[in-house]
Design a protein around this motif. Structure first.
Motif, short mmCIF file in Angstrom:
data_model
loop_
_atom_site.label_atom_id
_atom_site.label_comp_id
_atom_site.label_asym_id
_atom_site.label_seq_id
_atom_site.Cartn_x
_atom_site.Cartn_y
_atom_site.Cartn_z
N THR A 62 -5.77 0.24 2.71
CA THR A 62 -6.12 0.08 1.28
C THR A 62 -5.11 -0.88 0.65
O THR A 62 -4.50 -0.58 -0.38
CB THR A 62 -6.10 1.43 0.56
OG1 THR A 62 -4.81 2.05 0.77
CG2 THR A 62 -7.18 2.34 1.11
N ARG B 281 -3.33 -3.99 -1.32
CA ARG B 281 -3.53 -4.73 -2.56
C ARG B 281 -2.51 -5.87 -2.62
O ARG B 281 -1.43 -5.79 -2.01
CB ARG B 281 -3.37 -3.83 -3.77
CG ARG B 281 -1.97 -3.22 -3.90
CD ARG B 281 -1.74 -2.60 -5.27
NE ARG B 281 -0.44 -1.94 -5.35
CZ ARG B 281 0.72 -2.56 -5.57
NH1 ARG B 281 0.73 -3.89 -5.71
NH2 ARG B 281 1.85 -1.89 -5.63
N ASN C 213 -3.98 3.42 5.45
CA ASN C 213 -5.44 3.52 5.58
C ASN C 213 -6.12 2.19 5.28
O ASN C 213 -7.32 2.15 5.00
CB ASN C 213 -5.98 4.61 4.64
CG ASN C 213 -5.45 5.99 5.01
OD1 ASN C 213 -5.33 6.32 6.19
ND2 ASN C 213 -5.12 6.79 4.01
N ALA D 85 0.84 -1.20 0.00
CA ALA D 85 0.00 0.00 0.00
C ALA D 85 0.87 1.25 0.00
O ALA D 85 2.06 1.21 0.39
CB ALA D 85 -0.93 0.01 1.21
#
Length: 358
Positions: free
Chosen positions: A156, A158, A154, A150
């Motif tokens: 998020t 991947r 936060n 990332a």
């Protein structure tokens, strides 16, 4: 004027030779001179087991912990770690806490992506990297390693570009020339570093013994790019017949260091840990290893822990899952997990120690 100039030159020479930089210190400095000061509980969560906490500092200076966690109510024993686990996210303004629970960073999807556990987080090449293990349908022999990436913290995340679609970056090898080809419990408990232009992912495998049981051993997988793919190095990196668990690697002064649990009671009881040192990152000889930390009773006193509940291990407070926070390239804080809890309605928890050097 000449006298003044001469005095300035002498002063500069003295400063240059009298002040050693971190890079000029002997390799043994960061192991032989290390001291630990117990600070307190780092992360705990009512009604939950919190197992291990991996720290990283964000771009604003806040400290984030990523920890394995699961409900104390789902399993009567400690087996929730491979059945019901998820990865929790905690944050604080200071490495010593207090840490506030933010939420779930990686959820338990059950089935083929079951019980994400034992996270370790890094900031490498401008990316945050979160590695952890999963299994398939509660079967420990299927353990594998996942890598998420990332740009921020936060949650998020991947999957890494060089990984499988779900983020799987390392599995038990199918190549019979690899040291862990016959591993009993897959590959697990990763620790990632960048060292001399390469990316090294240390990992555990349990190798069958000739008579019975398995040897808890560590190896390394190597990549040319942060996000992989990673290739398992043919040989193990730790000595035979020296059991270790939950290793965390980091670099300092051009060497690779590694904390691990002293699983085989080599340097003391198995509630403490080992500090290893390697000159090349591929061999960690026993002669460069020493006792790294003691059990929790050593720091708090047996009488304190006798009042608590041992959710895992004995009431001496086995310390496991070592994770180190480096500040300006120097080890500054050590985070360790224990199964002993002195507070009602809380499960296992993470503790923090301040690191200093003589």
């Amino acid at each position: 004027m000449k006298i003044q100039m001469f005095a300035i030159i002498v002063l500069l020479i003295n400063l240059n030779f009298g002040c050693k930089s971190k890079n000029s210190l002997p390799q043994s400095h960061f192991s032989e001179n290390m001291k630990l000061e117990y600070i307190g509980v780092a992360a705990e969560n009512e009604g939950m087991h919190v197992w291990g906490s991996s720290p990283v500092i964000d771009k604003d200076g806040k400290v984030h912990l990523f920890a394995a966690q699961w409900s104390t109510a789902t399993q009567k024993n400690f087996n929730g770690w491979y059945k019901d686990c998820e990865i929790g996210h905690y944050v604080s303004d200071h490495p010593e806490g207090p840490f506030k629970y933010v939420g779930v960073a990686v959820e338990d999807k059950d089935g083929l992506f079951n019980s994400p556990h034992n996270p370790t987080v890094n900031y490498i090449d401008g990316k945050y990297v979160l590695c952890f293990i999963v299994n398939e349908n509660d079967k420990l022999k299927t353990q594998r390693i996942v890598m998420y990436v990332a740009d921020d913290l936060n949650d998020t995340w991947r999957p890494a570009k060089g990984a499988e679609a779900d983020g799987t970056i390392l599995r038990k090898p199918t190549d019979s020339t690899k040291w862990n080809y016959k591993a009993i419990l897959g590959v697990s408990n990763p620790s990632l570093i960048k060292y001399k232009g390469k990316y090294l992912m240390y990992h555990k495998s349990v190798i069958p013994r000739e008579k019975r049981g398995g040897a808890y051993t560590y190896g390394v997988a190597v990549a040319d790019k942060l996000e992989g793919p990673y290739e398992i190095h043919a040989e193990k990196v730790t000595p035979p017949n020296l059991a270790l668990e939950d290793a965390f690697a980091y670099t300092a002064n051009d060497s690779v260091f590694m904390f691990s649990r002293d699983f085989g009671s080599t340097f003391g009881n198995n509630g403490g840990g080992i500090l290893w040192r390697s000159a090349d990152g591929f061999t960690f000889p026993k002669e460069n290893a020493k006792r790294g930390y003691e059990d929790l009773a050593h720091y708090l006193g047996k009488e304190t822990l006798e009042k608590g509940t041992a959710h895992r291990g004995k009431k001496d407070g086995h310390l496991e899952r070592a994770q180190v926070l480096l500040i300006d390239g120097v080890p500054a804080y050590l985070y360790l997990a224990t199964g002993v809890q002195v507070k009602e309605s809380y499960g296992s928890s993470s503790h923090v120690f301040k690191i200093s050097f003589k």
